[in-house]
Design a protein around this motif. Sequence first.
Motif, PDB file in Angstrom:
ATOM      1  N   LEU A   1       0.949  -1.362   0.110  1.00 12.14           N
ATOM      2  CA  LEU A   1      -0.062  -0.034   0.127  1.00 12.14           C
ATOM      3  C   LEU A   1       0.983   1.097  -0.099  1.00 12.14           C
ATOM      4  CD1 LEU A   1      -2.779   1.470   0.399  1.00 12.14           C
ATOM      5  CD2 LEU A   1      -2.636   0.942   2.602  1.00 12.14           C
ATOM      6  N   GLY A   2       0.812   1.932  -0.890  1.00 11.91           N
ATOM      7  CA  GLY A   2       1.592   2.984  -1.125  1.00 11.91           C
ATOM      8  C   GLY A   2       3.185   3.035  -1.252  1.00 11.91           C
TER       9      GLY A   2
ATOM     10  N   SER B   1      -0.949   1.568   6.854  1.00 14.98           N
ATOM     11  CA  SER B   1      -1.363   0.113   7.372  1.00 14.98           C
ATOM     12  C   SER B   1      -2.393  -0.379   6.659  1.00 14.98           C
ATOM     13  CB  SER B   1      -1.638   0.151   8.866  1.00 14.98           C
ATOM     14  OG  SER B   1      -2.124  -1.154   9.396  1.00 14.98           O
ATOM     15  N   LEU B   2      -2.487  -1.568   6.565  1.00 25.04           N
ATOM     16  CA  LEU B   2      -3.403  -2.388   6.051  1.00 25.04           C
ATOM     17  C   LEU B   2      -4.586  -2.476   6.779  1.00 25.04           C
ATOM     18  CD1 LEU B   2      -1.475  -4.681   3.465  1.00 25.04           C
ATOM     19  CD2 LEU B   2      -3.030  -3.037   2.880  1.00 25.04           C
ATOM     20  N   LYS B   3      -4.639  -2.262   8.153  1.00 21.63           N
ATOM     21  CA  LYS B   3      -5.534  -2.607   8.982  1.00 21.63           C
ATOM     22  C   LYS B   3      -7.051  -2.237   8.348  1.00 21.63           C
ATOM     23  CE  LYS B   3      -6.419  -2.805  13.999  1.00 21.63           C
ATOM     24  NZ  LYS B   3      -7.803  -2.107  14.220  1.00 21.63           N
ATOM     25  N   PRO B   4      -7.018  -0.787   7.932  1.00 15.82           N
ATOM     26  CA  PRO B   4      -8.530  -0.437   7.263  1.00 15.82           C
ATOM     27  C   PRO B   4      -8.965  -1.471   6.206  1.00 15.82           C
ATOM     28  CG  PRO B   4      -7.265   1.628   7.403  1.00 15.82           C
ATOM     29  CD  PRO B   4      -6.279   0.136   7.704  1.00 15.82           C
TER      30      PRO B   4
ATOM     31  N   ASP C   1     -14.872 -13.150   9.836  1.00 15.86           N
ATOM     32  CA  ASP C   1     -13.572 -12.244  10.420  1.00 15.86           C
ATOM     33  C   ASP C   1     -12.328 -12.502   9.704  1.00 15.86           C
ATOM     34  OD1 ASP C   1     -15.175 -11.679  12.707  1.00 15.86           O
ATOM     35  OD2 ASP C   1     -14.619 -13.380  13.766  1.00 15.86           O
ATOM     36  N   VAL C   2     -11.784 -11.303   9.651  1.00 15.73           N
ATOM     37  CA  VAL C   2     -10.328 -11.424   9.026  1.00 15.73           C
ATOM     38  C   VAL C   2      -9.353 -11.148  10.033  1.00 15.73           C
ATOM     39  CG1 VAL C   2      -8.694 -10.408   7.244  1.00 15.73           C
ATOM     40  CG2 VAL C   2     -11.050 -10.713   6.584  1.00 15.73           C
ATOM     41  N   THR C   3      -8.511 -12.047  10.636  1.00 15.20           N
ATOM     42  CA  THR C   3      -7.497 -11.555  11.598  1.00 15.20           C
ATOM     43  C   THR C   3      -6.566 -10.739  11.023  1.00 15.20           C
ATOM     44  OG1 THR C   3      -7.702 -13.988  12.507  1.00 15.20           O
ATOM     45  CG2 THR C   3      -5.945 -12.802  13.172  1.00 15.20           C
ATOM     46  N   PHE C   4      -6.048  -9.618  11.476  1.00 14.24           N
ATOM     47  CA  PHE C   4      -5.131  -8.860  11.139  1.00 14.24           C
ATOM     48  C   PHE C   4      -3.693  -8.769  12.128  1.00 14.24           C
ATOM     49  CE2 PHE C   4      -2.983  -4.507  10.789  1.00 14.24           C
ATOM     50  CZ  PHE C   4      -2.392  -4.676   9.355  1.00 14.24           C
ATOM     51  N   VAL C   5      -2.931  -9.239  11.385  1.00 17.62           N
ATOM     52  CA  VAL C   5      -1.375  -9.209  12.081  1.00 17.62           C
ATOM     53  C   VAL C   5      -0.599  -7.884  11.688  1.00 17.62           C
ATOM     54  CG1 VAL C   5       0.614 -10.357  12.671  1.00 17.62           C
ATOM     55  CG2 VAL C   5      -1.591 -11.817  12.390  1.00 17.62           C
TER      56      VAL C   5
ATOM     57  N   GLU D   1     -10.493 -20.349   7.360  1.00 18.33           N
ATOM     58  CA  GLU D   1     -10.204 -18.906   7.586  1.00 18.33           C
ATOM     59  C   GLU D   1      -9.243 -18.246   7.181  1.00 18.33           C
ATOM     60  OE1 GLU D   1     -11.286 -20.185  12.433  1.00 18.33           O
ATOM     61  OE2 GLU D   1      -9.444 -19.845  12.200  1.00 18.33           O
ATOM     62  N   ILE D   2      -9.254 -16.749   7.558  1.00 17.54           N
ATOM     63  CA  ILE D   2      -8.466 -15.982   6.665  1.00 17.54           C
ATOM     64  C   ILE D   2      -7.771 -14.940   7.690  1.00 17.54           C
ATOM     65  CG2 ILE D   2     -10.418 -14.419   6.459  1.00 17.54           C
ATOM     66  CD1 ILE D   2      -8.944 -13.569   3.733  1.00 17.54           C
ATOM     67  N   LEU D   3      -6.333 -14.824   7.154  1.00 19.61           N
ATOM     68  CA  LEU D   3      -5.494 -13.869   8.008  1.00 19.61           C
ATOM     69  C   LEU D   3      -5.076 -12.975   7.159  1.00 19.61           C
ATOM     70  CD1 LEU D   3      -2.798 -14.887  10.724  1.00 19.61           C
ATOM     71  CD2 LEU D   3      -2.118 -13.840   8.635  1.00 19.61           C
ATOM     72  N   MET D   4      -4.641 -11.667   7.380  1.00 17.96           N
ATOM     73  CA  MET D   4      -4.035 -10.654   6.792  1.00 17.96           C
ATOM     74  C   MET D   4      -2.638 -10.163   7.333  1.00 17.96           C
ATOM     75  SD  MET D   4      -5.824  -7.238   4.404  1.00 17.96           S
ATOM     76  CE  MET D   4      -5.017  -6.677   3.395  1.00 17.96           C
ATOM     77  N   PHE D   5      -1.687 -10.028   6.845  1.00 16.31           N
ATOM     78  CA  PHE D   5      -0.398  -9.274   7.288  1.00 16.31           C
ATOM     79  C   PHE D   5      -0.262  -8.106   6.733  1.00 16.31           C
ATOM     80  CE2 PHE D   5       2.019 -12.517   4.643  1.00 16.31           C
ATOM     81  CZ  PHE D   5       2.855 -11.520   4.100  1.00 16.31           C
ATOM     82  N   GLU D   6       0.725  -7.295   7.523  1.00  7.56           N
ATOM     83  CA  GLU D   6       0.819  -5.905   7.413  1.00  7.56           C
ATOM     84  C   GLU D   6       1.367  -5.516   5.921  1.00  7.56           C
ATOM     85  OE1 GLU D   6       0.128  -2.895   7.374  1.00  7.56           O
ATOM     86  OE2 GLU D   6       0.220  -2.499   9.523  1.00  7.56           O
ATOM     87  N   ASN D   7       1.583  -4.381   5.473  1.00  8.01           N
ATOM     88  CA  ASN D   7       1.989  -3.812   4.177  1.00  8.01           C
ATOM     89  C   ASN D   7       3.263  -4.456   3.874  1.00  8.01           C
ATOM     90  OD1 ASN D   7       2.864  -2.208   2.152  1.00  8.01           O
ATOM     91  ND2 ASN D   7       2.040  -0.382   3.265  1.00  8.01           N
ATOM     92  N   THR D   8       3.358  -5.151   2.764  1.00  6.57           N
ATOM     93  CA  THR D   8       4.903  -5.474   2.446  1.00  6.57           C
ATOM     94  C   THR D   8       5.992  -4.478   2.167  1.00  6.57           C
ATOM     95  OG1 THR D   8       4.123  -5.603   0.096  1.00  6.57           O
ATOM     96  CG2 THR D   8       3.496  -7.660   1.150  1.00  6.57           C
ATOM     97  N   ARG D   9       5.594  -3.359   1.902  1.00  5.10           N
ATOM     98  CA  ARG D   9       6.492  -2.487   1.565  1.00  5.10           C
ATOM     99  C   ARG D   9       6.935  -1.723   2.845  1.00  5.10           C
ATOM    100  NH1 ARG D   9       5.151   0.270  -3.468  1.00  5.10           N
ATOM    101  NH2 ARG D   9       5.350  -1.643  -5.044  1.00  5.10           N
ATOM    102  N   PHE D  10       6.712  -2.193   4.077  1.00  8.63           N
ATOM    103  CA  PHE D  10       7.168  -1.720   5.307  1.00  8.63           C
ATOM    104  C   PHE D  10       8.688  -2.551   5.404  1.00  8.63           C
ATOM    105  CE2 PHE D  10       3.211  -0.613   8.248  1.00  8.63           C
ATOM    106  CZ  PHE D  10       3.162   0.463   7.431  1.00  8.63           C
ATOM    107  N   GLU D  11       8.870  -3.649   4.539  1.00 11.12           N
ATOM    108  CA  GLU D  11      10.092  -4.164   4.568  1.00 11.12           C
ATOM    109  C   GLU D  11      11.222  -3.302   3.801  1.00 11.12           C
ATOM    110  OE1 GLU D  11      11.323  -6.881   5.801  1.00 11.12           O
ATOM    111  OE2 GLU D  11       9.776  -7.731   6.810  1.00 11.12           O
ATOM    112  N   ASP D  12      10.704  -2.263   3.013  1.00  8.35           N
ATOM    113  CA  ASP D  12      11.452  -1.533   2.082  1.00  8.35           C
ATOM    114  C   ASP D  12      12.248  -0.182   2.979  1.00  8.35           C
ATOM    115  OD1 ASP D  12      10.799  -2.644  -0.087  1.00  8.35           O
ATOM    116  OD2 ASP D  12       9.773  -1.366  -0.987  1.00  8.35           O
ATOM    117  N   VAL D  13      11.789  -0.193   4.287  1.00 10.58           N
ATOM    118  CA  VAL D  13      12.446   0.681   5.411  1.00 10.58           C
ATOM    119  C   VAL D  13      13.920   0.367   5.536  1.00 10.58           C
ATOM    120  CG1 VAL D  13      12.670   1.904   7.512  1.00 10.58           C
ATOM    121  CG2 VAL D  13      10.332   1.419   6.448  1.00 10.58           C
TER     122      VAL D  13
END
Length: 395
Positions: free
Chosen positions: A60-61, A73-76, A88-92, A111-123
């Motif tokens: 995202l972005g 954040s991908l939480k929204p 429910d979508v579990t957010f980590v 069941e489904i889970l979502m994890f955080e913005n992959t681009r946070f790994e670009d920092v």
Amino acid sequence: MAKKTVKDLDVKGKKVLVRADFNVPMKDGKITNDNRIQAALPTIQYILEEGGKVIVFSHLGRVKAEEDKEGLSLKPVAERLSELLGKDVTFVAQTRGEELETAISELKDGEILMFENTRFEDVDGKKESKNDSELGKYWASLGDLYVNDAFGTAHRAHASNVGIASNLESAAGFLVEKEINFIGGAVDEPKRPFVAILGGAKVSDKIGVIENLIAKADKVLVGGGMTYTFYEALGKGIGKSLLEADKVDLAKELIEKAGDKLVLPVDSVVAPEFSNDAPTEVVEGDIPEGQMGLDIGPKTVELFEKELAGAKTVVWNGPMGVFEMSNFAKGTSDICEVLAKLEDAVTIIGGGDSATAAQELGFEDDFSHISTGGGASLEYLEGKELPGIAAISDK
């Protein structure tokens, strides 16, 4: 299609990593358009219904520094996905680590889970964007299978597409499959007559596309700001219109190469300045001094309609004018209308501004396919191999 699709995988009881394109527009932490989330639903729902465990993720972005994470954040997105799925979508809020690994290990079938913005790994060293091999391997270790449903990033080799696919059995999601079938099919095996419509501001953005489509299409219709670089190449007056002076020789070459395949506008809607409040007039041929061409005129619409009559495949990339301003949106809107009325034709919009225009002008349902990828669809139209698709397992 030579690539595996999600239906070729046995997902029951498996942890399925799904790369989606949830790069949605946000304002004040709220999603302003959820089209991309909606587009991913068929693939996600299919895996859940087949008893798979879905681990979905996206970028995202743009994130280059720690402070860029604010508001990205991908939480929204996870919350909206939960609403659309009705479950429910579990957010980590992590991209790696024990918390994420534990949450995945506790997932039950369906069941489904979502994890955080992959681009946070670009920092820390652009690990995602530069396809860091360690990161690709790590993400692959979190699942049993990988499904790529993010066509919008298929032209980039990232850890979240190529990196994971290099380490796991992989397949295309329904959205990517559709893009391959429509755009790939149109360019490689079109039903004829095959007409391409190219617009947008710059010739430089579309050089590869123009060259590829001149070789493959029966006609190439040109509109938008790039018209005036072609006008200059023909010795026509362009007034104050947009000009890429360093591309005039190239435009001459393209005109020679294409012959009567290339069809340019015969009239323009002009104004003295780049403003919706400026007085407008329609002029044929040369643009007068002090005026700039900002849309195709009615005679060009008639000419293009004639060239499109009987077409069986049409690919369109780039608006015909400055469609964001109502006084210069008519050319784009009229071409949408012409295409909407074509019978027995496959009509494809190749992403980017032309897709936005068709959606905003209310023609979204009148096309066979509107691509979800701007840069990716352009490179596909150029005939380039897209790394994100090339990495998917072959059937």
